[in-house]
Write an enzyme that holds these catalytic residues in place. Structure first.
Site, PDB file in Angstrom:
ATOM      1  N   LYS A 176       0.863  -1.183   0.000  1.00 40.95           N
ATOM      2  CA  LYS A 176       0.000   0.000   0.000  1.00 40.95           C
ATOM      3  C   LYS A 176       0.899   1.233   0.000  1.00 40.95           C
ATOM      4  O   LYS A 176       1.520   1.554   1.006  1.00 40.95           O
ATOM      5  CB  LYS A 176      -0.919   0.051   1.231  1.00 40.95           C
ATOM      6  CG  LYS A 176      -2.011   1.104   1.048  1.00 40.95           C
ATOM      7  CD  LYS A 176      -2.465   1.762   2.332  1.00 40.95           C
ATOM      8  CE  LYS A 176      -1.595   2.882   2.755  1.00 40.95           C
ATOM      9  NZ  LYS A 176      -1.582   4.071   1.887  1.00 40.95           N
ATOM     10  N   CYS A 285      13.357  11.799   6.623  1.00 35.29           N
ATOM     11  CA  CYS A 285      13.424  11.339   8.012  1.00 35.29           C
ATOM     12  C   CYS A 285      14.806  11.541   8.620  1.00 35.29           C
ATOM     13  O   CYS A 285      14.944  11.632   9.836  1.00 35.29           O
ATOM     14  CB  CYS A 285      13.028   9.874   8.081  1.00 35.29           C
ATOM     15  SG  CYS A 285      14.019   8.859   6.980  1.00 35.29           S
ATOM     16  N   GLU A 386       9.348  16.918  14.974  1.00 35.84           N
ATOM     17  CA  GLU A 386       9.963  16.654  13.669  1.00 35.84           C
ATOM     18  C   GLU A 386       9.590  17.793  12.719  1.00 35.84           C
ATOM     19  O   GLU A 386       8.420  18.195  12.661  1.00 35.84           O
ATOM     20  CB  GLU A 386       9.441  15.317  13.135  1.00 35.84           C
ATOM     21  CG  GLU A 386      10.133  14.851  11.886  1.00 35.84           C
ATOM     22  CD  GLU A 386       9.613  13.503  11.368  1.00 35.84           C
ATOM     23  OE1 GLU A 386       8.424  13.192  11.554  1.00 35.84           O
ATOM     24  OE2 GLU A 386      10.424  12.777  10.754  1.00 35.84           O
TER      25      GLU A 386
HETATM   26  N1  LIG Z   1      12.687   5.957   9.230  1.00 37.21           N
HETATM   27  C1  LIG Z   1      12.589   5.992   7.922  1.00 37.21           C
HETATM   28  O1  LIG Z   1      13.241   5.248   7.203  1.00 37.21           O
HETATM   29  C2  LIG Z   1      11.637   6.946   7.273  1.00 37.21           C
HETATM   30  C3  LIG Z   1      11.744   7.175   5.899  1.00 37.21           C
HETATM   31  C4  LIG Z   1      10.853   8.048   5.295  1.00 37.21           C
HETATM   32  C5  LIG Z   1       9.875   8.695   6.053  1.00 37.21           C
HETATM   33  N2  LIG Z   1       9.799   8.463   7.368  1.00 37.21           N
HETATM   34  C6  LIG Z   1       8.791   9.167   8.181  1.00 37.21           C
HETATM   35  O2  LIG Z   1       7.542   9.225   7.491  1.00 37.21           O
HETATM   36  C7  LIG Z   1       6.825  10.389   7.865  1.00 37.21           C
HETATM   37  C8  LIG Z   1       6.365  11.108   6.613  1.00 37.21           C
HETATM   38  O3  LIG Z   1       5.596  10.278   5.832  1.00 37.21           O
HETATM   39  P1  LIG Z   1       3.999  10.277   5.845  1.00 37.21           P
HETATM   40  O4  LIG Z   1       3.477  11.648   6.126  1.00 37.21           O
HETATM   41  O5  LIG Z   1       3.556   9.591   4.600  1.00 37.21           O
HETATM   42  O6  LIG Z   1       3.712   9.372   7.111  1.00 37.21           O
HETATM   43  P2  LIG Z   1       2.323   8.733   7.573  1.00 37.21           P
HETATM   44  O7  LIG Z   1       2.616   7.953   8.803  1.00 37.21           O
HETATM   45  O8  LIG Z   1       1.243   9.723   7.598  1.00 37.21           O
HETATM   46  O9  LIG Z   1       1.964   7.735   6.371  1.00 37.21           O
HETATM   47  C9  LIG Z   1       2.820   6.676   6.008  1.00 37.21           C
HETATM   48  C10 LIG Z   1       1.983   5.617   5.304  1.00 37.21           C
HETATM   49  O10 LIG Z   1       1.027   5.124   6.230  1.00 37.21           O
HETATM   50  C11 LIG Z   1      -0.270   5.238   5.677  1.00 37.21           C
HETATM   51  N3  LIG Z   1      -1.217   5.415   6.781  1.00 37.21           N
HETATM   52  C12 LIG Z   1      -1.684   6.555   7.317  1.00 37.21           C
HETATM   53  N4  LIG Z   1      -2.560   6.284   8.311  1.00 37.21           N
HETATM   54  C13 LIG Z   1      -2.628   4.937   8.401  1.00 37.21           C
HETATM   55  C14 LIG Z   1      -3.344   4.029   9.236  1.00 37.21           C
HETATM   56  N5  LIG Z   1      -4.173   4.461  10.198  1.00 37.21           N
HETATM   57  N6  LIG Z   1      -3.171   2.693   9.039  1.00 37.21           N
HETATM   58  C15 LIG Z   1      -2.332   2.244   8.089  1.00 37.21           C
HETATM   59  N7  LIG Z   1      -1.623   3.051   7.267  1.00 37.21           N
HETATM   60  C16 LIG Z   1      -1.768   4.377   7.438  1.00 37.21           C
HETATM   61  C17 LIG Z   1      -0.170   6.394   4.717  1.00 37.21           C
HETATM   62  O11 LIG Z   1      -1.210   6.368   3.748  1.00 37.21           O
HETATM   63  C18 LIG Z   1       1.194   6.140   4.110  1.00 37.21           C
HETATM   64  O12 LIG Z   1       1.099   5.124   3.136  1.00 37.21           O
HETATM   65  C19 LIG Z   1       7.806  11.213   8.682  1.00 37.21           C
HETATM   66  O13 LIG Z   1       7.533  11.065  10.036  1.00 37.21           O
HETATM   67  C20 LIG Z   1       9.161  10.593   8.332  1.00 37.21           C
HETATM   68  O14 LIG Z   1      10.159  10.799   9.282  1.00 37.21           O
HETATM   69  C21 LIG Z   1      10.639   7.609   8.013  1.00 37.21           C
HETATM   70  N1  LIG Z   2      14.981   7.723   1.984  1.00 35.31           N
HETATM   71  C1  LIG Z   2      15.754   8.462   2.863  1.00 35.31           C
HETATM   72  C2  LIG Z   2      15.336   8.346   4.265  1.00 35.31           C
HETATM   73  C3  LIG Z   2      13.953   8.720   4.603  1.00 35.31           C
HETATM   74  O1  LIG Z   2      13.309   9.753   4.552  1.00 35.31           O
HETATM   75  C4  LIG Z   2      17.151   8.006   2.759  1.00 35.31           C
HETATM   76  O2  LIG Z   2      17.360   6.835   2.419  1.00 35.31           O
HETATM   77  O3  LIG Z   2      18.032   8.799   2.982  1.00 35.31           O
END
Ligand SMILES: NC(=O)c1ccc[n+]([C@@H]2O[C@H](COP(=O)([O-])OP(=O)(O)OC[C@H]3O[C@@H](n4cnc5c(N)ncnc54)[C@H](O)[C@@H]3O)[C@@H](O)[C@H]2O)c1
Ligand SMILES: N[C@@H](CC=O)C(=O)O
Length: 483
Positions: A176, A285, A386
């Site tokens: 998804k 992130c 964040e």
């Molecule tokens: N640690 C990592 O590797 C990493 C990498 C990229 C992004 N991020 C984090 O992602 C966030 C940004 O992305 P975002 O805004 O898309 O995050 P989000 O948590 O809003 O959404 C992430 C995914 O979860 C889905 N989602 C939302 N609500 C849901 C629910 N109740 N049940 C199941 N799925 C659900 C969204 O549609 C999307 O596909 C930031 O906090 C960022 O730091 C982390």
């Molecule tokens: N995709 C990024 C991390 C997440 O936001 C990376 O690999 O640097």
């Protein structure tokens, strides 16, 4: 509709077939506000069909000879490379990042498929010396059906980073993608189709995040959930998965400290900071979100930093001269503006930027000026929340003990950075930062070869590296007694 969208499949992909739906959702270009296209939205039955298709395909994919599975993965890598320009354009249109960043992301995805294809050849088990005449073996086996949920900030990279190891290890997948950026995912699935993956091995559903998430977590067929996204949603999915006891990987939010010590090479530090902070406009992130600068070099550092920030060209990611694109949505601008207002109300100095761009080419998109805030402290929201946007908050320090205490004063523990030269300072900093990743005089910390992941509320599990594929296997112990 732009040319690149013309032939893109916008349906669900279930059991090797594209499935259209009545219900549709618009996909918006954040640089122009235009609707790019509409994509299908799955109902409960279709999500269940996708899970069942992956379940039925699992024994077939698992039983495939390893050399054949490896070839499928290399084929995807080839196709990603051949189609990199098209995929990059699709990504920039739906997500906003500059085209060159999109292309690098697609190429990194190809690298991920190649790395994991080869790593699957090295999923060595173990032969353990037995205390008797038995044979003690450990065999790594695929888990089964893997459900993957991915965010919008890396619409292609977060998918390839999960699907490559999951498939390489012999699992089948239901994905998804983020509702904001489903098109890059669909373009990747077209490549799976071209690579002639067996039916049901890869499936994609789009639709209500909550309902699909619930279907994944409730399912006893889904054996592993791999999620990248925000910490609150990650925690909710963790809780929801308790009843079906899923294996999980959670790659969640971050709030990276970036330490500039008094002996740092300031040119290198500014260069690294600009690259890491304005990559994808700060919507990363691992973006540096709290910049700790030693008091002794603060003025010299700011003199170099400010012109570098002011030189950045904000614009539509499709324009070649844009260094920084739009933010993803209107509410992302609101959140950044709120953090800036809160900080300045509490005593921070707005050094440059700070405003939304609304005139001319910026009129319909979600553009924000690159911003520097000075005199930031712990009373401000931006210290703990964040950021996910183009803001550099500067905080000063006098001792390494003090900066480590401030850097670790967060619920997050994903990436961290420091610029320093003295080897004892480097040792002290890298050993005391409570983070999954530390970049010393370097901001490139995300590679196919090296483990990516966090501690604390940034989640658990590792992606990339030889550890990444281990997240998608179980260790089976076989004790053979020779009679
Ligand atoms: N640690 C990592 O590797 C990493 C990498 C990229 C992004 N991020 C984090 O992602 C966030 C940004 O992305 P975002 O805004 O898309 O995050 P989000 O948590 O809003 O959404 C992430 C995914 O979860 C889905 N989602 C939302 N609500 C849901 C629910 N109740 N049940 C199941 N799925 C659900 C969204 O549609 C999307 O596909 C930031 O906090 C960022 O730091 C982390
Ligand atoms: N995709 C990024 C991390 C997440 O936001 C990376 O690999 O640097």
């Amino acid at each position: 509709m732009t040319n690149v969208m013309n032939n893109l499949n916008t349906g669900l992909y279930i059991n090797g077939k594209w499935v259209d739906t009545e219900d549709k959702k618009d996909v918006i270009n954040p640089a122009t506000g235009d609707v790019l296209t509409q994509v299908a939205q799955a109902n409960e039955t279709q999500t269940e069909d996708a899970i069942q298709a992956a379940h039925a395909a699992f024994p077939i994919w698992k039983a495939l000879e390893l050399k054949d599975r490896v070839q499928y993965l290399h084929k995807v890598a080839d196709l990603l490379e051949e189609n990199a320009d098209r995929l990059a354009e699709i990504m920039t249109l739906e997500q906003g990042k500059p085209l060159k960043e999109s292309k690098l992301e697609v190429i990194a995805g190809a690298e991920s498929f190649r790395w994991n294809a080869e790593e699957s050849r090295r999923l060595y088990g173990e032969l353990i010396p037995a205390p008797n005449n038995h044979k003690y073996e450990v065999i790594y086996e695929p888990i089964g059906v893997v459900a993957a949920i991915t965010p919008w900030n890396f619409p292609s990279g977060m998918i390839t980073r999960k699907l490559a190891p999951a498939l390489a290890a012999g699992n089948t997948v239901v994905l998804k993608p983020s509702s904001d950026t489903p098109l890059s995912a669909l373009a990747i699935f077209e490549l799976f189709e071209q690579a002639e993956f067996p039916e049901g091995v890869v499936n994609i559903v789009m639709g209500s995040s909550k309902e699909i998430g619930q279907a994944f977590t409730d399912s006893n067929i889904v054996k592993k959930l791999t999620f990248t996204g925000s910490t609150p949603i990650g925690k909710a999915l963790y809780e929801q998965s308790a009843q079906t006891l899923k294996k999980m990987s959670l790659e969640l939010g971050g709030h990276a400290p970036f330490i500039v010590n008094k002996d740092a090479d300031l040119d290198a530090a500014v260069k690294g900071l600009i690259a890491a902070k304005f990559r994808n406009n700060g919507q990363v992130c691992i973006a540096p979100n709290r910049i700790f600068v030693h008091n002794a070099i603060k003025d010299a550092f700011m003199k170099k930093l400010i012109p570098a920030v002011e030189a950045l060209k904000v614009g539509n990611g499709m324009n070649e001269d844009s260094n920084v694109g739009p933010l993803i949505r209107e509410d992302a601008i609101d959140k950044i503006k709120q953090q800036i207002i809160d900080a300045t109300d509490k005593g921070a100095t707005l050094v440059t930027g700070g405003h939304r761009l609304t005139e001319g080419e910026y009129a319909k998109g979600f553009f924000m000026q690159p911003t520097v805030l000075d005199n930031v402290n712990k009373t401000m929201d931006i210290f703990y929340e964040e950021t996910f946007g183009p803001v550099i908050p500067v905080i000063t320090f006098d001792t390494l003990e003090e900066v480590i205490e401030m850097a670790n004063d967060t619920e997050y523990g994903l990436a961290s950075y420091a610029y320093a030269n003295d080897s004892s300072a480097i040792q002290y900093i890298s050993r005391n930062l409570e983070y999954g990743m530390v970049g010393i005089n370097e901001v490139a910390i995300s590679n196919a070869e090296t483990p990516f992941g966090g501690v604390k509320h940034s989640g658990f599990g590792r992606e990339n590296s030889h550890l990444g594929i281990k997240e998608y296997v179980t260790a089976k112990f076989v004790n053979t007694k020779y009679l």
